[in-house]
Design an enzyme around this catalytic site. Structure first.
Site: not given
Length: 305
Positions: A169, A165
């Site tokens: 991001k 993640y």
């Protein structure tokens, strides 16, 4: 000054629940026509249903707004292109893209399967690439566009168990930075939202007594600001529980070392000056870094620029 979106067409991905739902409804309340995109999967990306997207459309229409539901998988370029084509055919333009769709498959790096790593990258990073790529020609042709990336503190600062993640991001920040440069002469602005909100994505990782403060409604005003006509550009805005801030990446001015001192030992010896925050600057392109280094080298070598 009232921020309105009358006549604007917006696509919001992952808009069936949580932040996306709030973004879509708020854009519609302020006059935008909205494509409510949601694959309808669970938090880890499994399953799929259009019920959530249709429910949001029903809310918007009940309030007098205009919206359509779409179940495209943002990781599938063909589905994304069909979604954008549908919006263009129905309303003649696409002005705003909110890249919000996301999934979580959290595990420590030693335990995460590479398939789960790739899946999270596909949705967050490639999903943002696919959607941005599909709307880009339309925005260039019409001379106007607003694209919002959704980033995270997990990417900018790290968070245990979220290597996949966090990598995705931070990746969308790199995407934003270059799209800003390429879109400038076409009236396209690209910004990023770093939200802190209690949603399906965060409901079991934030203490229960604080969840009530972290509402999507306390984040969405920041999203509306960065996709408005007078939006900033190349800006990371953070939002949560009513607090709004700006994240900025700085680089120190650095120290030039003559050729005989270009060694790891001399770097260690000069580390305090190399790291001195007093000389830090915010760069707006990779060329700024190169220019700084060459200027310092030229000065040190007595070369006139």
């Amino acid at each position: 000054m009232s921020i309105r979106f009358d006549g604007r067409v917006a696509i919001v991905t992952g808009a069936g629940n949580g932040l996306g739902r709030c973004h879509a409804i708020s854009l519609a309340e302020r006059g935008a026509k909205v494509v409510v995109n949601d694959l309808g999967g669970t938090r880890d990306g499994s399953g799929g249903s259009s019920d959530a997207a249709r429910a949001v459309v029903a809310e918007i229409e009940a309030a007098g707004g205009e919206a359509i539901a779409n179940g495209a998988n943002v990781a599938d370029m063909d589905q994304v292109q069909a979604m954008v084509d549908e919006a263009k055919e129905k309303w003649g333009r696409v002005d705003i893209l909110v890249n919000n769709a996301g999934v979580l498959r959290d595990k420590s790096f030693s335990k995460v399967e590479i398939e789960d790593f790739n899946f999270v990258l596909d949705v967050h990073l490639m999903g943002s690439v696919n959607c941005s790529k599909a709307v880009w020609p339309i925005m260039r042709e019409q001379g106007y566009g607003r694209i919002a990336m959704t980033t995270s503190s997990s990417g900018m600062y790290g968070n245990f168990g979220q290597t996949n993640y966090g990598a995705a991001k931070m990746g969308v920040i790199g995407l934003m930075n270059t799209l800003v440069l390429e879109g400038a002469k076409y009236g396209i602005k690209v910004n990023a939202l770093s939200p802190c909100a209690a949603t399906r994505m965060t409901e079991d990782i934030i203490p229960e007594n604080l969840l009530g403060l972290l509402t999507p409604e306390s984040v969405t005003p920041a999203l509306l600001f960065i996709v408005s006509d007078d939006a900033p550009n190349r800006t990371i805005i953070t939002a949560g529980a009513g607090t709004f801030a700006r994240t900025i990446v700085y680089e120190t001015g650095g120290k030039w070392l003559p050729e005989e001192d270009q060694t790891p030992e001399k770097i260690a010896e000069n580390w305090a000056e190399i790291s001195d925050a007093a000389s830090q600057k915010e760069y707006t392109s990779g060329n700024d870094q190169t220019q700084n280094m060459l200027t310092k080298a030229a000065t040190g070598l007595g070369i006139k620029l």
